[in-house]
Design a protein around this motif. Sequence first.
Motif, PDB file in Angstrom:
ATOM      1  N   ALA A 212       0.833  -1.204   0.000  1.00  0.00           N
ATOM      2  CA  ALA A 212       0.000   0.000   0.000  1.00  0.00           C
ATOM      3  C   ALA A 212       0.872   1.259   0.000  1.00  0.00           C
ATOM      4  CB  ALA A 212      -0.946  -0.013   1.201  1.00  0.00           C
TER       5      ALA A 212
ATOM      6  N   ALA B 222       1.121   4.040  -3.041  1.00  0.00           N
ATOM      7  CA  ALA B 222       0.894   5.460  -2.771  1.00  0.00           C
ATOM      8  C   ALA B 222       2.063   6.296  -3.292  1.00  0.00           C
ATOM      9  CB  ALA B 222       0.690   5.683  -1.273  1.00  0.00           C
ATOM     10  N   GLU B 223       3.284   5.804  -3.106  1.00  0.00           N
ATOM     11  CA  GLU B 223       4.460   6.509  -3.624  1.00  0.00           C
ATOM     12  C   GLU B 223       4.423   6.563  -5.147  1.00  0.00           C
ATOM     13  OE1 GLU B 223       8.125   4.880  -2.151  1.00  0.00           O
ATOM     14  OE2 GLU B 223       7.498   5.073  -0.063  1.00  0.00           O
TER      15      GLU B 223
ATOM     16  N   LYS C 181       1.797   6.418  -7.063  1.00  0.00           N
ATOM     17  CA  LYS C 181       0.739   7.345  -7.469  1.00  0.00           C
ATOM     18  C   LYS C 181       1.237   8.787  -7.383  1.00  0.00           C
ATOM     19  CE  LYS C 181      -4.041   8.621  -6.616  1.00  0.00           C
ATOM     20  NZ  LYS C 181      -5.230   8.436  -5.794  1.00  0.00           N
ATOM     21  N   GLY C 182       1.951   9.111  -6.326  1.00  0.00           N
ATOM     22  CA  GLY C 182       2.489  10.455  -6.172  1.00  0.00           C
ATOM     23  C   GLY C 182       3.522  10.780  -7.235  1.00  0.00           C
TER      24      GLY C 182
END
Length: 129
Positions: free
Chosen positions: A35, A39-40, A42-43
């Motif tokens: 997860a 998230a990384e 996506k950023g």
Amino acid sequence: MAIKLNKAFNDLPFLPPKQSLVETIAILKQESKSAVALAELKGLTNTLPNPNILINAVILKEAQASSGIENVITTQDKLYQALYTKSAKPDVATKEVLRYRQALLMGTLLIKEKGFLNTNGIISIQNEL
């Protein structure tokens, strides 16, 4: 019950597996790490000039790998040439993988638009294939 990997039709356990087999500490720790990594990603994707390049590469690789299971073999070079070179005449396998890619994109778009995938959406995806 011992599962024999080299023998077909083992007495496999029923699905879904018991929760205690799936929700182990190791799996839950890995889920948390995954997860964070997503998230990384996506950023970082938002910092790219064109995030669709990354998404397209992942979808194209998935289409190639899934088609390979069905013995439809092509290369990344042929796929990108067919996508980005107007003069290239793709072979049958490359065309099939590109149709699979298009069906994946269609399914993703249908889910984004409606929030779910219904029977009509699945039929549309199958027609694309």
